[in-house]
Design a protein around this motif. Sequence first.
Motif, short mmCIF file in Angstrom:
data_model
loop_
_atom_site.label_atom_id
_atom_site.label_comp_id
_atom_site.label_asym_id
_atom_site.label_seq_id
_atom_site.Cartn_x
_atom_site.Cartn_y
_atom_site.Cartn_z
N THR A 149 0.83 -1.21 0.00
CA THR A 149 0.00 0.00 0.00
C THR A 149 0.86 1.26 0.00
O THR A 149 0.64 2.18 -0.78
CB THR A 149 -0.92 -0.01 1.24
OG1 THR A 149 -1.69 -1.22 1.22
CG2 THR A 149 -1.83 1.19 1.30
N HIS A 157 -6.89 -4.64 -5.96
CA HIS A 157 -7.05 -4.39 -4.52
C HIS A 157 -7.19 -2.87 -4.34
O HIS A 157 -6.65 -2.10 -5.14
CB HIS A 157 -5.79 -4.89 -3.83
CG HIS A 157 -5.81 -4.88 -2.34
ND1 HIS A 157 -5.60 -3.73 -1.60
CD2 HIS A 157 -5.99 -5.86 -1.43
CE1 HIS A 157 -5.65 -4.01 -0.32
NE2 HIS A 157 -5.89 -5.31 -0.17
N ASN A 170 -6.08 -11.17 -5.78
CA ASN A 170 -6.23 -11.73 -4.42
C ASN A 170 -7.62 -12.30 -4.20
O ASN A 170 -7.87 -12.90 -3.16
CB ASN A 170 -5.94 -10.65 -3.37
CG ASN A 170 -6.90 -9.48 -3.43
OD1 ASN A 170 -7.22 -8.99 -4.50
ND2 ASN A 170 -7.37 -9.03 -2.28
N ASP A 180 1.55 -4.57 -9.15
CA ASP A 180 1.23 -4.93 -7.77
C ASP A 180 1.55 -6.42 -7.63
O ASP A 180 0.82 -7.27 -8.12
CB ASP A 180 -0.26 -4.64 -7.50
CG ASP A 180 -0.69 -5.11 -6.12
OD1 ASP A 180 0.09 -5.85 -5.47
OD2 ASP A 180 -1.81 -4.76 -5.69
N GLN A 182 0.44 -10.44 -4.33
CA GLN A 182 0.06 -11.86 -4.34
C GLN A 182 1.02 -12.70 -5.19
O GLN A 182 1.16 -13.90 -4.94
CB GLN A 182 -1.37 -12.03 -4.87
CG GLN A 182 -2.45 -11.46 -3.98
CD GLN A 182 -2.52 -12.13 -2.61
OE1 GLN A 182 -2.15 -13.28 -2.43
NE2 GLN A 182 -3.00 -11.40 -1.62
N SER A 241 4.66 -6.96 -0.31
CA SER A 241 4.64 -6.90 1.16
C SER A 241 5.37 -8.09 1.75
O SER A 241 5.14 -9.23 1.33
CB SER A 241 3.20 -6.94 1.67
OG SER A 241 2.47 -5.83 1.22
N HIS A 268 4.91 -9.45 4.70
CA HIS A 268 4.12 -10.34 5.56
C HIS A 268 3.36 -11.42 4.80
O HIS A 268 2.87 -12.38 5.40
CB HIS A 268 3.14 -9.52 6.41
CG HIS A 268 2.03 -8.88 5.64
ND1 HIS A 268 0.81 -9.46 5.51
CD2 HIS A 268 1.97 -7.72 4.94
CE1 HIS A 268 0.03 -8.67 4.78
NE2 HIS A 268 0.72 -7.60 4.42
N LYS A 269 3.24 -11.27 3.48
CA LYS A 269 2.54 -12.30 2.69
C LYS A 269 3.51 -13.36 2.17
O LYS A 269 3.12 -14.28 1.46
CB LYS A 269 1.80 -11.66 1.51
CG LYS A 269 0.64 -10.75 1.95
CD LYS A 269 -0.12 -10.28 0.74
CE LYS A 269 -1.00 -9.09 1.03
NZ LYS A 269 -2.21 -9.43 1.80
N1 PLP Z 1 -2.49 -5.78 -3.48
C1 PLP Z 1 -2.97 -7.03 -3.39
C2 PLP Z 1 -3.23 -7.79 -4.64
C3 PLP Z 1 -3.23 -7.59 -2.14
O1 PLP Z 1 -3.72 -8.83 -2.06
C4 PLP Z 1 -2.97 -6.82 -0.99
C5 PLP Z 1 -3.28 -7.35 0.36
O2 PLP Z 1 -4.12 -8.19 0.53
C6 PLP Z 1 -2.44 -5.54 -1.13
C7 PLP Z 1 -2.22 -5.04 -2.40
C8 PLP Z 1 -2.14 -4.67 0.05
O3 PLP Z 1 -1.13 -5.25 0.81
P1 PLP Z 1 -0.74 -4.56 2.20
O4 PLP Z 1 -1.98 -4.54 3.02
O5 PLP Z 1 0.31 -5.46 2.74
O6 PLP Z 1 -0.26 -3.21 1.87
#
Ligand code: PLP
Length: 414
Positions: free
Chosen positions: A97, A125, A178, A205, A208, A228, A230-231
Motif C-alpha cells: 500500500t 485491490h 487476491n 502490484d 500476491q 509486502s 508479511h505475505k
Molecule cells: N495488493 C494485493 C493484490 C493484495 O492482495 C494486498 C493485500 O491483501 C495488497 C495489495 C495490500 O497489501 P498490504 O496490506 O500489505 O499493503
Amino acid sequence: MVNEVVDVEAVRKDFPVLQRKVHGRPLVYLDSAATSQKPQPVLDVMTRFYEDVNSNVHRGVHALAEEATEAYEAARGKIARFVGADPRGVVFTKNTTESINLLAYSWARPRLREDDIVLSTEMEHHANIVPWQLVQPEAGFDLRYVPLTDSSRLDMAAFDEIVSTGRVKVFTVTAMSNVVGVINPVAEMASKVRAANRDAIVVVDGAQSVPHLPTDMLALDADFLCFSGHKMLGPTGIGVLAGRVDLLDEMQPFLGGGEMISNVTLEGTTFNEVPYKFEAGTPPIAQAVGLGAAVDYLNEVGMDVVRRHEVELLEKAIPALHSLGRVTVHGPVAPEDRGAAISFAIDGIHPHDIGTIMDREGVAVRAGHHCAKPLVRTLGSAATTRASFYIYNTLDEVDALVDAVEATKRFFDR
Ligand code: PLP
C-alpha cells in the motif's frame, strides 16, 4: 541439491503456529493471501537481531551500528536478487500500500496532466485504486479502469482500445488477483502500453504474485514492482518498492525527515541518493532482516517448487469444490491460469456465516470484500468466502476444506 517437490511435513515443522489447535481441532490455515505464517528461521533471525545486534542503521560509528547496517543492507541485496532488481532500486516501505502511494504522490502527481491517463483495472485491490484517486484531483489526469469479462479476466479488447489512444502514462496492474486468483499477462500488456506511448511507466502490484511465483522484473517488463513482506513468510511492517534507478533518481521524495537528506539548512534541503532518499526516519530494521531470512527460506525451497506445490493443491481443490452442489467457484478453473486464492459462494448462505461455521471446523478462511470491492461487485455479490494456500498446506487440508464446506451446508439446512 535442487528440490523437486515441497517436503510439506518438514516445512510444517518449521511453522510453530501450525502446531496449535483452534476450537479443539488442528488448525487448517487457509488465509495466506491475507498474511502468511512465519517459519522458525525468520523468527530466530529477528530475535537474534534484537538480542545480539540491535542498533540504528547508517548513522553510527560503533560496532553494533555497523553490524545492523550490514544486516539491513544484506537483506536489501537478497530481496533485490529475489525479484531481479538493482539493490539501489529497492526501497523499503511499510507494505504494498505504501509503495503504491509513494508512486502516486512522487511520480504521478507532479508529472501528469489532463491529457494523460492512469490506467488501472477493475481487478485491483483498493491499494491500487485509492492512491491514484487521491492524487487525481490535483494532477487532473484521467483515471480509467480496464473492465472485466464475465469470467473475471481483464477485457483485452477494452484494454487495447484505451491503450490505442496513446495517452496512457501509467499502467498499474496486479500480477495476481487476491480474490479470483487470475494471473494477468503483465509483460504482454506492458509491451502494448509502451508501444503506444514510450513515456509510459508500468507498475506491478506483486503483493500476491511475488510470494507464490518466480519473479523477475525484467521478464515482467515492470518499471516498478510493489510487494509486502508479511505475505511471503516475513514479518509485518515491511514492504518493498523495487524500481528503475533512473526513475527513482528523478523523483521527489515521498516523506521527509532524517536519513533521507544529504544536507539541511534552514532554507532548504538536498536529498540523499536512492534508495535512501525514500527511506525517511528510522526504517523497519529487524523487519528487513526478517524479510531477508524469509527470502532465504523461499530460495531454499525454490520458487518453482512453491508454485508446483500450489498447482497440485489447486488441481485437487478446484474440481472438488466445483463438484459440490450449490457451490460456485469464482475465477479460472485451470490451475495454470491462477494463483492459490480461491473465492467461492454457497447458494443462500452469507459468506460471513460460511467463514464462521468453517472456523468451528478448524478451517481458517476469509470472508468479505477482500479490499477489492469493485471486483467483488462484478461477481454479483458484496462478499465472497476465500480459501488461500501456501507451501505449508497439504492435500489432506484440501479434504478438510471440502469437508468444512459440506458441514456448513448441512448446518444451514437443518
Ligand atoms: N495488493 C494485493 C493484490 C493484495 O492482495 C494486498 C493485500 O491483501 C495488497 C495489495 C495490500 O497489501 P498490504 O496490506 O500489505 O499493503
